[in-house]
Motif scaffolding. Structure first.
Motif, PDB file in Angstrom:
ATOM      1  N   ARG A   1     -47.399  40.049 -10.322  1.00  0.00           N
ATOM      2  CA  ARG A   1     -46.665  39.025 -11.086  1.00  0.00           C
ATOM      3  C   ARG A   1     -46.992  39.052 -12.573  1.00  0.00           C
ATOM      4  O   ARG A   1     -46.144  38.745 -13.410  1.00  0.00           O
TER       5      ARG A   1
ATOM      6  N   LYS B   1     -29.742  38.919 -14.267  1.00  0.00           N
ATOM      7  CA  LYS B   1     -30.989  39.497 -14.760  1.00  0.00           C
ATOM      8  C   LYS B   1     -31.870  38.383 -15.299  1.00  0.00           C
ATOM      9  O   LYS B   1     -31.393  37.271 -15.556  1.00  0.00           O
ATOM     10  N   ALA B   2     -33.141  38.699 -15.460  1.00  0.00           N
ATOM     11  CA  ALA B   2     -34.072  37.740 -16.066  1.00  0.00           C
ATOM     12  C   ALA B   2     -35.187  38.526 -16.739  1.00  0.00           C
ATOM     13  O   ALA B   2     -35.408  39.694 -16.433  1.00  0.00           O
ATOM     14  N   GLY B   3     -35.900  37.849 -17.657  1.00  0.00           N
ATOM     15  CA  GLY B   3     -36.998  38.505 -18.364  1.00  0.00           C
ATOM     16  C   GLY B   3     -36.480  39.477 -19.402  1.00  0.00           C
ATOM     17  O   GLY B   3     -35.368  39.313 -19.917  1.00  0.00           O
TER      18      GLY B   3
ATOM     19  N   VAL C   1     -40.850  34.263 -23.701  1.00  0.00           N
ATOM     20  CA  VAL C   1     -40.744  32.969 -23.014  1.00  0.00           C
ATOM     21  C   VAL C   1     -39.304  32.464 -23.066  1.00  0.00           C
ATOM     22  O   VAL C   1     -39.055  31.266 -23.092  1.00  0.00           O
ATOM     23  N   THR C   2     -38.346  33.407 -23.098  1.00  0.00           N
ATOM     24  CA  THR C   2     -36.941  33.031 -23.221  1.00  0.00           C
ATOM     25  C   THR C   2     -36.364  32.692 -21.842  1.00  0.00           C
ATOM     26  O   THR C   2     -36.103  33.578 -21.045  1.00  0.00           O
ATOM     27  N   GLY C   3     -36.197  31.420 -21.566  1.00  0.00           N
ATOM     28  CA  GLY C   3     -35.698  31.005 -20.257  1.00  0.00           C
ATOM     29  C   GLY C   3     -36.832  30.945 -19.241  1.00  0.00           C
ATOM     30  O   GLY C   3     -37.982  31.260 -19.544  1.00  0.00           O
ATOM     31  N   TYR C   4     -36.481  30.502 -18.029  1.00  0.00           N
ATOM     32  CA  TYR C   4     -37.509  30.409 -16.986  1.00  0.00           C
ATOM     33  C   TYR C   4     -38.054  31.790 -16.658  1.00  0.00           C
ATOM     34  O   TYR C   4     -37.342  32.785 -16.725  1.00  0.00           O
ATOM     35  N   ASP C   5     -39.318  31.820 -16.276  1.00  0.00           N
ATOM     36  CA  ASP C   5     -39.965  33.083 -15.905  1.00  0.00           C
ATOM     37  C   ASP C   5     -39.604  33.400 -14.454  1.00  0.00           C
ATOM     38  O   ASP C   5     -40.418  33.252 -13.536  1.00  0.00           O
ATOM     39  N   VAL C   6     -38.374  33.834 -14.244  1.00  0.00           N
ATOM     40  CA  VAL C   6     -37.877  34.085 -12.882  1.00  0.00           C
ATOM     41  C   VAL C   6     -38.595  35.287 -12.255  1.00  0.00           C
ATOM     42  O   VAL C   6     -38.695  35.397 -11.038  1.00  0.00           O
TER      43      VAL C   6
ATOM     44  N   LYS D   1     -41.731  35.770 -12.139  1.00  0.00           N
ATOM     45  CA  LYS D   1     -42.856  35.249 -11.349  1.00  0.00           C
ATOM     46  C   LYS D   1     -42.367  34.810  -9.975  1.00  0.00           C
ATOM     47  O   LYS D   1     -43.014  35.037  -8.963  1.00  0.00           O
ATOM     48  N   LEU D   2     -41.206  34.179  -9.955  1.00  0.00           N
ATOM     49  CA  LEU D   2     -40.671  33.663  -8.694  1.00  0.00           C
ATOM     50  C   LEU D   2     -40.285  34.800  -7.757  1.00  0.00           C
ATOM     51  O   LEU D   2     -40.523  34.736  -6.544  1.00  0.00           O
TER      52      LEU D   2
ATOM     53  N   LEU E   1     -35.009  35.880  -2.016  1.00  0.00           N
ATOM     54  CA  LEU E   1     -34.222  35.189  -3.042  1.00  0.00           C
ATOM     55  C   LEU E   1     -33.171  36.100  -3.669  1.00  0.00           C
ATOM     56  O   LEU E   1     -32.076  35.663  -3.985  1.00  0.00           O
TER      57      LEU E   1
ATOM     58  N   VAL F   1     -43.164  29.661 -12.332  1.00  0.00           N
ATOM     59  CA  VAL F   1     -41.880  29.189 -12.848  1.00  0.00           C
ATOM     60  C   VAL F   1     -42.065  27.952 -13.730  1.00  0.00           C
ATOM     61  O   VAL F   1     -41.436  27.808 -14.780  1.00  0.00           O
TER      62      VAL F   1
ATOM     63  N   THR G   1     -37.482  34.564 -28.049  1.00  0.00           N
ATOM     64  CA  THR G   1     -38.724  33.839 -28.299  1.00  0.00           C
ATOM     65  C   THR G   1     -39.894  34.435 -27.533  1.00  0.00           C
ATOM     66  O   THR G   1     -39.782  34.723 -26.336  1.00  0.00           O
TER      67      THR G   1
ATOM     68  N   VAL H   1     -37.611  28.081 -26.252  1.00  0.00           N
ATOM     69  CA  VAL H   1     -36.213  27.995 -26.667  1.00  0.00           C
ATOM     70  C   VAL H   1     -35.925  26.613 -27.259  1.00  0.00           C
ATOM     71  O   VAL H   1     -35.398  26.488 -28.363  1.00  0.00           O
TER      72      VAL H   1
ATOM     73  N   MET I   1     -28.867  31.502 -26.587  1.00  0.00           N
ATOM     74  CA  MET I   1     -29.211  32.072 -25.267  1.00  0.00           C
ATOM     75  C   MET I   1     -28.159  33.070 -24.786  1.00  0.00           C
ATOM     76  O   MET I   1     -28.467  34.038 -24.090  1.00  0.00           O
TER      77      MET I   1
ATOM     78  N   ASP J   1     -26.342  34.893 -15.604  1.00  0.00           N
ATOM     79  CA  ASP J   1     -27.807  34.807 -15.734  1.00  0.00           C
ATOM     80  C   ASP J   1     -28.225  33.357 -15.958  1.00  0.00           C
ATOM     81  O   ASP J   1     -29.166  32.854 -15.341  1.00  0.00           O
TER      82      ASP J   1
ATOM     83  N   GLN K   1     -30.368  30.526 -13.639  1.00  0.00           N
ATOM     84  CA  GLN K   1     -31.539  29.765 -14.088  1.00  0.00           C
ATOM     85  C   GLN K   1     -31.323  28.270 -13.895  1.00  0.00           C
ATOM     86  O   GLN K   1     -32.238  27.534 -13.518  1.00  0.00           O
TER      87      GLN K   1
END
Lengths: 407, 495
Positions: free
Chosen positions: A128, A145-147, A154-159, A161-162, A170, B205, B424, B429, B437, B445, B449
């Protein structure tokens, strides 16, 4: 099982999942299949084989990142990184043999999906902590997509990790980006002999709380030490605690000396150099060689390190059990007879007192269907878990039941 | 920058809501007076201000749970706040919302060296944790510049970094567990003193979720032993290209410094004028490279770094000869924001991350943008991990300058994404980058979220208006579009 679907690329994979959503066909998601036995038996009517989605797409050693398609063999990645003297610092364990499969057959996304972490967990973290970004298909049949491709983000949730440690319940990953690190030049291991469980926890804490950047801290009781392929461990005739340091030659020698001075009052010492060190830590990370070969249920128990002595004493008082500890004894591997509930009630009663969680990592299908394989959750947390599943896979088509019944 | 429209029906019920909150938190813990609320109207992103409807300062988890439960039942929005040091407006209040300050949660509950962790309340400052364990030779690794003031709860919410991330990781790599209160008032514990949280990694999360998923009421952090030694070398270069090449070469040599910071000419001059750190003034780029660890290793690696720097054309090099001198090297860097602030009535601190190799290109483009927007910019840069902090200088009292500064900032962040980076790296954000975003994420995406948010907060009451440019209802997000009969699937190989 009716069918195996084998998409050749991400678009076909999306179509396959969308079909499963439309037709209400729960899928078992398989990469190399090396960890199929890890988790509850999946409730599936078709198999989604993603092994064709493979190959490194971008490796930039100077940026310390690598991007690869999900089912790229881990071994291929490790070989590629080694050419540039880099590695995956989370030291992914190979549970293949433990689960009755081949050595070295796992994939990159498989390592991430199970959030693997070897002995270096104490210093470098788990999968992780090295998982920077991904593209994949949700259980809704949608690509997302994420990350990203940079370490600091730190842009958006750290998906990421999930998704790490979600066991394919998931989303199905199609492409992943991981952080890579420079590999150390040298490795040495200090062995401390003759400790009991409490003495081992204290000794390993002493080493981990030193400034010597310890990258492995394990404890093998006598019966387990006897199975090691390393002469110094196997032949010791007593329990062996092991402390690893890695780095440049000069640094490793200096830290090893410092540790020997510090740990000398704790017991007789020995020192392993590169080859023996590598063998020992591979055994500890991969587990299989150190525990009875068959006929035992194997638990992976994560507890605060100081809870280990009481855990193993209470389990051993009631069951025929063998154990060893990694991560300074914060990770306890227990092998017990697969009778009754396989020790679940006793082990989980201990955890209720100390905090932590126990996973029944290896057991016959029947036992894994009967006993909760992952630690049961209190109602509020179980509700959050189920809602998280719904957020990604509302029709529960991906690896249904792999972690929790119906999830 | 627009926030969600205030709900007039909620505002009309203000007196009743205040009374209900007073029943939960006795005494001084509920602030309704306008003058007293003023202290909470903004965080460290001072360009945006809003008086909250009411401020709550609970001191127990039970109070937090009761406040959230009440707000959930009455559809009242809630904005959590730590010390208010966010640079992205994460704690910007809502006119129709409760501002929930966690400042009274300021106790260290347990220090457990045997398990290498500390259990603290969220209002303890980042530096407060290190101070509590320093005499025993331990510290808490992430060290954001605001560490004297910022709280650990805020650090978890923002996944804060600092100058030592490359080697020691961000907050997310150093937190073992939290107690979290959901918007319904339910309390969950994620992780603990053990290394890995079981089940889905909800701790991962929640870390960096910017106060949108729950309110943290307790944090368990990893403690590390202080390195035996640390030495820093200051290296000056005639161009940002050569400094960038030096950074790449250090990493390529397999060296991971404890810290590796870069400053450009305007930042060097501002910092030197402010704290007299002894920086050379005739260079275009200055690197501070710090190696920490066992003494034998540090001496060996710092010599290697000096050799690489020479090879890459360094025109200035100075190795710290004492702890005092090492601290002085850092004093300039750590004071860079206020130092630049002295040059101008106002400044925006930006926070994009880029692949390291694109630095010279990005700096060149930034100079062009500076001319285009008619605003000065100074750059400090966490060079080791590619995290840029351009400081845009402006004067809010001059008509149009704030808007120009915002446009300049947006251009910089779009550039970061364009070269393969992100919006960031550590500031979050918040409201600041919310509307950008879409440059990094597709609609799908962002919807995915937001579905995750729905799992935690189905009514969208917790910190709405942050992070996501478009708010969707959870019912709408949850709908599954079934493509029965129109799939390319029949072509798929089956076995």
């Amino acid at each position: 099982m009716a069918d195996t679907l084998k998409p050749g690329d991400a678009a076909e994979l999306r179509d396959a999942v969308a079909w499963a959503v439309a037709e209400d066909v729960p899928l078992e998601v398989i990469g190399a299949g090396s960890k199929r036995g890890y988790g509850r038996p999946v409730e599936a009517r078709a198999r989604l084989d993603v092994s064709s989605i493979s190959g490194v797409t971008d490796y930039e050693p100077e940026e310390l990142v690598l991007t690869a398609r999900a089912a790229t063999p881990l071994r291929a990645i490790e070989d590629l990184l080694a050419e540039r003297r880099q590695f995956l610092a989370f030291e992914p364990s190979d549970y293949g043999p433990l689960l009755g499969g081949e050595v070295g057959s796992g994939t990159l996304a498989g390592a991430l999906a199970c959030n693997l972490a070897g002995p270096r967990r104490v210093k470098a973290g788990a999968a992780r902590d090295h998982f920077l970004g991904f593209a994949g298909v949700s259980g809704r049949g949608e690509t997302f997509k994420a990350g990203g491709r940079v370490v600091k983000n730190v842009t958006g949730y750290d998906v990421c990790k999930l998704i790490a440690g979600s066991f394919g319940t998931l989303a199905v990953m199609t492409e992943v980006t991981v952080k890579v690190m420079p590999a150390p030049d040298k490795t040495r291991t200090v062995l401390i002999f003759g400790l009991d469980a409490a003495g081992a926890v204290a000794t390993l804490a002493d080493a981990l709380n030193s400034p010597w950047e310890v990258s492995g801290a394990a404890y093998l009781p006598q019966a387990v030490a006897k199975r090691s392929a390393v002469d110094f461990v196997r032949g010791a005739g007593t329990a062996a605690a092991a402390v690893r340091v890695e780095g440049t030659e000069l640094s490793v020698a200096a830290r090893c000396d410092a540790l020997r001075k510090q740990l000398a009052p704790r017991g007789a010492l020995e020192e392993l150099h590169s080859m023996n060190s590598a063998t020992l830590w591979r055994e500890i990370g991969d587990v299989a060689a150190l525990l009875p070969a068959a006929g035992r249920a194997i638990w992976r128990v994560s507890v605060p390190p100081t809870a280990m002595p009481a855990l193993v004493a209470n389990v051993s008082a009631r069951l025929s059990a063998e154990f060893f500890g990694d991560w300074g004894c914060g990770l306890v591997w227990l092998a017990v007879a697969p009778d009754g509930d396989g020790g679940a009630a006793i082990i989980r009663a201990q955890i209720a007192a100390s905090g932590g969680h126990a996973t029944l990592l290896r057991a016959p299908d029947g036992l894994r269907a009967m006993v909760p394989v992952f630690e049961p959750q209190p109602p509020a947390l179980a509700g959050l878990t189920a809602r998280t599943k719904d957020a990604f896979d509302p029709k529960r088509v991906l690896n249904r039941g792999r972690m929790y019944l119906g999830v | 920058m627009k926030m969600p429209a205030a709900d007039e029906a909620i505002l009309a019920r203000r007196a009743e809501i205040v009374a209900a909150l007073r029943a939960i938190i006795p005494g001084e813990g509920v602030i309704a007076d306008a003058e007293e609320r003023r202290a909470y109207e903004c965080d460290a992103l001072t360009a945006y201000r809003q008086l909250p409807m009411v401020v709550c300062l609970p001191s127990t988890t039970a109070q937090v749970a009761a406040v959230l439960n009440y707000c959930h039942a009455n559809k009242v929005k809630v904005v959590p706040r730590g010390a208010g040091t966010s640079l992205s407006g994460g704690a910007l209040p809502l006119a129709d919302g409760v501002l929930l300050g966690l400042g009274k949660f300021n106790r260290i509950l347990e220090i457990d060296f045997a398990n290498r962790c500390a259990v603290v309340q969220p209002g303890v400052t980042n530096l407060g944790i290190t101070d509590a364990v320093a005499t025993d030779g331990f510290y808490y690794a992430p060290d954001p510049s605001s560490q004297i003031a910022c709280t650990i709860g805020g650090n978890v919410a923002e996944n804060s970094g600092g100058v030592h991330c490359l080697k020691y990781g961000l907050t997310t790599n150093n937190v073992l567990g939290v107690e979290l209160v959901l918007m319904t008032g339910e309390v969950v514990r994620l992780g603990g003193k053990h290394y890995d949280a079981g089940g889905y990694d909800l701790l991962g999360v929640v870390t960096g979720s910017e106060g949108l998923l729950g309110v943290i009421t307790e944090v368990t952090v990893r403690l590390l032993k202080r390195p035996e030694t640390a030495r820093a070398v200051l290296v000056g270069f005639p161009s940002s290209e050569s400094a960038g090449a030096c950074v790449a070469a250090i990493i390529a040599a397999g060296i991971i410094p404890g810290g590796m910071e870069m400053m450009d000419r305007p930042a060097i001059h501002a910092a030197e004028a402010f704290v007299h750190a002894g920086y050379p003034l005739d260079v275009e780029a200055l690197l501070i490279v710090e190696l920490d660890g066992p003494a034998a290793e540090v001496d060996e690696l710092i010599a290697a770094v000096e050799a690489i720097a020479r090879d890459k054309g360094a025109v200035y090099a100075r190795l710290s000869q004492s702890e005092e001198e090492r601290s002085r090297f850092w004093a300039g860097r750590k004071a860079a924001f206020p130092a630049v602030g002295r040059l101008s009535p106002d400044y925006f601190c930006m926070d994009g991350t880029i692949p390291r190799k694109r630095l010279p290109f990005v700096l060149t483009r930034m100079t062009e943008m500076s001319a285009k927007h008619g605003l000065r910019v100074a750059n400090v840069f966490h060079a080791g991990d590619g995290n840029l902090h351009p400081l845009i200088l402006y004067d809010a009292n001059r008509p149009g300058e704030l808007e120009r500064a915002e446009a300049f900032g947006a251009d910089i962040l779009k550039l970061c994404v364009e070269v393969g980076g992100v919006l960031t790296g550590e500031h979050g954000v918040g409201v600041e980058k919310r509307d950008l975003m879409g440059t990094m994420f597709s609609d799908d995406d962002l919807k995915q979220q937001q579905r995750l948010k729905c799992a935690f907060d189905a009514e969208g009451l917790l910190n709405p208006g942050k992070v996501f440019p478009v708010l969707h209802r959870c019912a709408e997000l949850g709908r599954v579009h079934v493509h029965r009969g129109e799939m390319r699937f029949p072509d798929l190989p089956r076995f």
